[in-house]
Design an enzyme around this catalytic site. Structure first.
Site, PDB file in Angstrom:
ATOM      1  N   GLY A  44       0.841  -1.187   0.000  1.00  0.00           N
ATOM      2  CA  GLY A  44       0.000   0.000   0.000  1.00  0.00           C
ATOM      3  C   GLY A  44       0.872   1.230   0.000  1.00  0.00           C
ATOM      4  O   GLY A  44       1.495   1.539  -1.009  1.00  0.00           O
ATOM      5  N   ARG A  45       0.917   1.921   1.119  1.00  0.00           N
ATOM      6  CA  ARG A  45       1.696   3.148   1.269  1.00  0.00           C
ATOM      7  C   ARG A  45       1.318   4.166   0.203  1.00  0.00           C
ATOM      8  O   ARG A  45       2.179   4.734  -0.469  1.00  0.00           O
ATOM      9  CB  ARG A  45       3.188   2.864   1.229  1.00  0.00           C
ATOM     10  CG  ARG A  45       3.661   2.007   2.363  1.00  0.00           C
ATOM     11  CD  ARG A  45       5.136   1.779   2.309  1.00  0.00           C
ATOM     12  NE  ARG A  45       5.490   0.801   3.317  1.00  0.00           N
ATOM     13  CZ  ARG A  45       6.706   0.568   3.723  1.00  0.00           C
ATOM     14  NH1 ARG A  45       7.713   1.252   3.226  1.00  0.00           N
ATOM     15  NH2 ARG A  45       6.957  -0.342   4.633  1.00  0.00           N
ATOM     16  N   HIS A  46       0.006   4.377   0.063  1.00  0.00           N
ATOM     17  CA  HIS A  46      -0.477   5.360  -0.899  1.00  0.00           C
ATOM     18  C   HIS A  46      -1.915   5.746  -0.567  1.00  0.00           C
ATOM     19  O   HIS A  46      -2.553   5.141   0.282  1.00  0.00           O
ATOM     20  CB  HIS A  46      -0.392   4.820  -2.335  1.00  0.00           C
ATOM     21  CG  HIS A  46      -1.268   3.638  -2.601  1.00  0.00           C
ATOM     22  ND1 HIS A  46      -0.814   2.344  -2.503  1.00  0.00           N
ATOM     23  CD2 HIS A  46      -2.574   3.548  -2.955  1.00  0.00           C
ATOM     24  CE1 HIS A  46      -1.798   1.506  -2.788  1.00  0.00           C
ATOM     25  NE2 HIS A  46      -2.890   2.212  -3.060  1.00  0.00           N
ATOM     26  N   ALA A  47      -2.376   6.762  -1.261  1.00  0.00           N
ATOM     27  CA  ALA A  47      -3.780   7.185  -1.245  1.00  0.00           C
ATOM     28  C   ALA A  47      -4.187   7.356  -2.702  1.00  0.00           C
ATOM     29  O   ALA A  47      -3.363   7.210  -3.610  1.00  0.00           O
ATOM     30  CB  ALA A  47      -3.939   8.495  -0.474  1.00  0.00           C
ATOM     31  N   HIS A  93      -3.226   4.462   3.128  1.00  0.00           N
ATOM     32  CA  HIS A  93      -3.435   3.130   3.697  1.00  0.00           C
ATOM     33  C   HIS A  93      -2.239   2.216   3.435  1.00  0.00           C
ATOM     34  O   HIS A  93      -1.555   2.341   2.422  1.00  0.00           O
ATOM     35  CB  HIS A  93      -4.730   2.492   3.191  1.00  0.00           C
ATOM     36  CG  HIS A  93      -4.848   2.410   1.699  1.00  0.00           C
ATOM     37  ND1 HIS A  93      -5.104   3.505   0.907  1.00  0.00           N
ATOM     38  CD2 HIS A  93      -4.752   1.361   0.865  1.00  0.00           C
ATOM     39  CE1 HIS A  93      -5.162   3.136  -0.347  1.00  0.00           C
ATOM     40  NE2 HIS A  93      -4.939   1.831  -0.420  1.00  0.00           N
TER      41      HIS A  93
END
Length: 130
Positions: A44-47, A93
């Protein structure tokens, strides 16, 4: 959290159904799944700018951490195949998986790299203004 219906019994097994109805707050345009992710890996580590998602742990356990633009952080444990976590746009997230976990995601958009916000500082700058 979204609870999908559970149909069946212990002696014959179960089925859960996701349809574009009152359970899913968007039209599903893409479905993808991840599997075989080593436990120490954080994905993830993104929006997203536009994409809405529902994350489901088909098998295993997935720890999902979300952060709103206002800094509110929540941690969700997905370990039931009839439960899904709704993740709207503008939510940072991350996901961590048990070794045997299979994650399925229902998404409101087709894949577009330009929809992703992959830098945390950019996420804060964009969504804190909204």
């Amino acid at each position: 959290m979204i609870e999908f219906p559970v149909i069946g019994s212990l002696d014959i097994g179960f089925i859960s159904v996701a349809e574009n109805n009152n359970l899913i707050p968007f039209e599903v345009k893409r479905v993808f799944w991840t599997y075989g992710t080593p436990e120490p890996i954080v994905r993830g580590r993104h929006a997203h700018h536009e994409t809405k998602q529902i994350i489901i742990a088909v098998t295993g356990r997935i720890l999902v951490t979300t952060e709103q633009a206002n800094g509110e952080v929540n941690v969700f444990v997905l370990d039931k195949p009839n439960q899904g976590l709704y993740v709207p746009p503008s939510v940072w997230h991350t996901m961590q998986y048990t070794q045997a976990a299979v994650q399925m995601v229902l998404a409101s958009t087709l894949y577009s790299e330009s929809d992703y916000i992959r830098e945390y500082t950019k996420f804060k700058a964009i969504w804190s203004k909204a």
